[in-house]
Design an enzyme around this catalytic site. Structure first.
Site, PDB file in Angstrom:
ATOM      1  N   SER A 202      -6.463  -5.537   0.771  1.00 35.43           N
ATOM      2  CA  SER A 202      -5.349  -5.817  -0.139  1.00 35.43           C
ATOM      3  C   SER A 202      -4.628  -7.097   0.295  1.00 35.43           C
ATOM      4  CB  SER A 202      -4.411  -4.600  -0.186  1.00 35.43           C
ATOM      5  OG  SER A 202      -3.555  -4.658  -1.298  1.00 35.43           O
TER       6      SER A 202
ATOM      7  N   GLY B 273      -0.477  -4.029   2.280  1.00 39.03           N
ATOM      8  CA  GLY B 273       0.862  -3.518   1.990  1.00 39.03           C
ATOM      9  C   GLY B 273       1.705  -4.477   1.188  1.00 39.03           C
ATOM     10  N   GLY B 274       1.037  -5.356   0.419  1.00 39.90           N
ATOM     11  CA  GLY B 274       1.780  -6.251  -0.467  1.00 39.90           C
ATOM     12  C   GLY B 274       2.667  -7.247   0.243  1.00 39.90           C
TER      13      GLY B 274
END
Length: 601
Positions: free
Chosen positions: A213, A134-135
Site C-alpha cells: 500500500s 497505512g496511507g
C-alpha cells in the site's frame, strides 16, 4: 585431574553455546548491539531466529528537529540492548492492533531478524527491507514480525518506523518545512543498513526493499530516486503504484492551516502557522485528526491528510505524468528505476477496501442503486482522476457504460460489484500496470508481475461475503508466514490458517526470498516453486503469475482497463471541443452543454 579439567572445559563450552544462543550480540561501527533469540514454527517445523528490536537509526525528531530531515543517531554510548520494540510514531489509531499502543515522536527505530542458518552465499544473507503501509498516516514496523519469513526463506528481514501524517510530510513550500521527511527517514534507515548490516551477517549488495500500500508507493519512490544508487538492487511493490491519481500535491498548506486553525492559532501568515505547528504537542496534532474523522468519517480525513508532496528534490515532477514521460522522453528517475529489478502486483478485488467508506453497518447486505452509481460513484471517480478539470458529459457516459453489468444493468447487487471494480481500477489496477509497463519497456530489465486472488479464511480488512476475491492487504498474511498477532488484529485466538493457505504461503515466501537472493523469483529452485516457473513481464507478452489455491499463469492483466483509462477516455476527453448535448437511458437526466474551452453549463 586431567579428566576433571576436560569435563569443566566441555561444560564451559556448552554453557557458552547456550548463552550465545540466548543472547545474540553483534559489534558494529556504532557499538555493540545485543538481541534475543526466539523460536518460531511454520508448517510444524521449528526455527530459531535472532531478533534485534528497537534500534535507533536517527536522532529523535523532536524540538528543533521536528519538520526537518533526519539526522543519524550516531554511536551508542554503551552496549545497546535491542530486546524490545521502540514506540510507534504519533498517529490516529485506526487499526485494532494499534489500539492499546503508546506512541512518541521519538520513534525512528528499526528491527532486524537474522536466521540461525548458514547464508546461501559466502558474502552473507540477502536482506529484505520492509516499509509498512497505512496511507502515510498510520502503522509501524512492529506489526510485521519478520521471524518466519526470515527463517523459512533464510534471509535477513528489516522492518522500520518512519514519520507519519503532518509530522512526516508537512510541506509549506519554503525552507522552514519542505516536506517528505518520512521518505528521508526511510532512506536514512536504508543507509544505516548499508553501513551496518554486515555485522549481522548480511550482504549489503543484495538488499531488496518491499512494501504494501503506502509502503509499496514508498518503494516506488525510493526506486525513482537516483541518489539511492548502491543502497538496494531490487524492489517489491504490493498494491500501490506511483501513478495513483490525486495523491501528490505541490504542498499541503491548506492542511497545515486546518491544523493551526483547529488549535486556535492564526492562519493569516504561514510563519505563524509554522510556529504554531512547531510548538504544538504531538497529542494536540493527532487530536485534530481524530476530531476530523469523528465528525465526518473517512471523507473528512482528506482535510487532515498529509502525504508525499512534489518537493522538487525527492519528487521532482508529478508521478502521475510518469507514463507519458516514459513514452515521450528521457528521465533520470525512470532510467534509475529501470536499473533496479522489480516485482509488482495487486490483489483480486482491491476496490473492496473502499466499501468501508460507504457508511453501511452491514456490508454483506450493501446495495447500490442506479441513481447512486450515476450521481455519486461515477462523479466521485472523475473527481479523483481529473481533479478540478471539468469533465465532459460524454466521458461520464462512457464510464457509466463501462461499469455496468449489461445483463442486469439496474441490479443493486451487480452495481455494488461494479463500484468495487471502478475504485479498484482507479487506485490500484491501472496504476500497477502502468508501473510495470514503464519499468519493463527497456532492454535487459528484470520485471515480474503477480495477481493475488484467493478468498482467505480470515480477511485483514472488513470484507463482505459477496466479494469473491482477495481484498487489499490480504497477501500480507501469506508473505509473512501468518506470523501475526491474530488475537490483537482480528480478535481471534488459537487460530491456524487452513492447510491450503499455509502451502500457498510457503510458495509465496519462496518466490519473495528467491527474488531477494538472486533477482529471479524462480531461483534457487526449491520444492515449493520447482513445478511453476514465473515468467518475466514485458509489454509484448504481458505475462504474470496468479496466486490462488493452485497457482497459474495469465497474460494481459488489466490491459483492457488500462487502455480504457489511459487511451480511450483521454482521447475522448481531448477531442471534446465543441458544444454538445448528450442524453442516455442510464445517464443523468440533466442535459449539459460543454463549450469549446471545456466549461460546461
Amino acid at each position: 585431574m586431567a579428566n576433571f579439567l576436560a569435563g569443566i572445559f566441555i561444560l564451559l563450552c556448552l554453557v557458552n553455546r547456550y548463552l550465545s544462543a540466548e543472547i545474540p550480540s553483534v559489534t558494529t561501527a556504532l557499538g555493540t548491539i545485543t538481541g534475543a533469540t526466539k523460536r518460531v514454527v511454520f508448517q510444524k517445523k521449528p526455527y530459531d531466529v535472532d531478533r534485534y528490536l528497537g534500534i535507533p537509526y536517527a536522532k529523535p525528531p523532536t524540538g528543533e528537529l521536528r519538520f526537518k530531515r533526519p539526522e543519524p543517531y550516531g554511536p551508542f554510548p554503551g552496549a545497546y540492548s535491542a530486546t524490545n520494540f521502540g514506540l510507534s510514531c504519533p498517529q490516529h489509531l485506526f487499526l485494532p492492533v494499534m489500539a492499546e499502543e503508546q506512541t512518541s515522536e521519538d520513534c525512528l527505530f528499526l528491527n532486524i531478524y537474522v536466521p540461525r542458518q548458514e547464508p546461501d552465499q559466502p558474502s552473507g544473507h540477502a536482506i529484505m527491507f520492509f516499509i509498512h503501509g497505512g496511507g502515510f498516516t498510520m502503522g509501524s514496523g512492529k506489526i510485521y514480525d519478520g521471524g518466519v519469513l526470515s527463517s523459512v526463506g533464510n534471509v535477513i528481514v528489516v522492518t522500520i518506523n518512519y514519520r507519519l501524517g503532518l509530522l512526516g510530510f508537512l510541506d509549506i513550500d519554503n525552507v522552514k518545512s519542505s516536506g517528505n521527511f518520512g521518505l528521508f527517514d526511510q532512506r536514512l534507515a536504508l543507509q544505516w543498513v548499508n553501513e551496518n548490516i554486515g555485522a549481522f551477517g548480511g550482504d549489503k549488495d543484495r538488499v531488496t526493499i518491499f512494501g504494501e500500500s503506502a509502503g509499496s508507493i514508498s518503494v516506488s519512490l525510493q526506486m525513482m530516486f537516483p541518489q539511492n544508487e548502491g543502497l538496494f538492487r531490487s524492489g517489491i511493490s504490493e498494491s500501490g503504484a506511483l501513478t495513483l491519481p490525486g495523491l501528490f500535491l505541490e504542498n499541503n498548506i491548506e492542511a497545515a492551516k486546518y491544523f493551526a486553525e483547529n488549535m486556535s492559532c492564526s492562519v493569516e501568515d504561514m510563519d505563524e502557522v509554522f510556529s504554531c505547528l512547531q510548538s504544538a504537542t504531538p497529542e494536540s496534532i493527532i487530536k485534530v485528526v481524530a476530531d476530523a474523522v469523528a465528525s465526518g468519517g473517512m471523507a473528512a480525513s482528506v482535510k487532515v491528510g498529509s502525504s508525499p508532496t512534489i518537493d522538487g528534490e525527492f519528487i521532482k515532477t508529478n508521478p502521475a505524468d510518469l507514463y507519458r514521460k516514459a513514452v515521450t522522453g528521457e528521465s533520470e528517475e525512470i532510467n534509475f528505476f529501470r536499473t533496479r529489478k522489480l516485482m509488482n502486483g495487486v490483489n483480486g478485488k482491491e476496490g473492496a477496501m473502499f466499501l468501508m467508506m460507504l457508511g453501511s453497518d452491514n456490508l454483506d447486505e450493501l446495495e447500490i442503486t442506479r441513481e447512486q452509481m450515476n450521481t455519486q460513484q461515477i462523479p466521485g471517480a472523475t473527481a479523483v482522476v481529473y481533479g478540478q478539470r471539468t469533465v465532459p458529459e460524454v466521458v461520464k457516459q462512457l464510464l457509466i457504460a463501462e461499469y455496468t453489468d449489461w445483463e442486469n444493468p439496474d441490479d443493486p447487487k451487480k452495481l455494488r460489484e461494479q463500484v468495487v471494480r471502478l475504485f479498484g481500477d482507479i487506485y490500484f489496477n491501472v496504476p500497477a500496470i502502468e508501473m510495470s509497463r514503464i519499468h519493463s519497456n527497456a532492454s535487459n530489465v528484470d520485471s515480474y508481475l503477480y495477481n493475488f486472488v484467493p478468498v482467505l479464511d480470515k480477511r485483514l480488512l472488513p470484507t463482505p461475503n459477496w466479494v469473491n476475491m482477495s481484498n487489499h492487504g490480504d497477501e500480507l498474511g501469506p508473505v509473512f508466514g501468518y506470523n501475526f498477532d491474530f488475537e490483537a488484529l482480528l480478535n481471534i485466538s488459537d487460530y491456524t490458517p487452513p492447510e491450503w493457505e499455509l502451502e500457498m504461503s510457503e510458495r509465496m515466501m519462496a518466490y519473495w526470498t528467491n527474488f531477494a537472493k538472486t533477482g529471479d523469483p524462480n531461483k534457487p529452485v526449491s520444492d515449493a516453486v520447482s513445478s511453476v516457473v514465473w515468467p518475466k513481464y514485458d509489454i509484448t507478452s504481458q505475462s504474470y503469475i496468479k496466486f490462488d489455491r493452485k497457482d497459474s499463469f495469465g497474460q494481459y492483466l488489466f490491459a483492457r482497463e488500462t487502455d480504457f483509462w489511459k487511451n480511450t477516455l483521454s482521447a475522448v476527453f481531448d477531442a471534446t471541443e465543441v458544444p454538445t448535448t448528450i442524453t442516455s437511458l442510464y445517464g443523468s437526466k440533466d442535459e449539459q452543454t460543454c463549450e469549446k474551452d471545456g466549461t460546461c453549463g
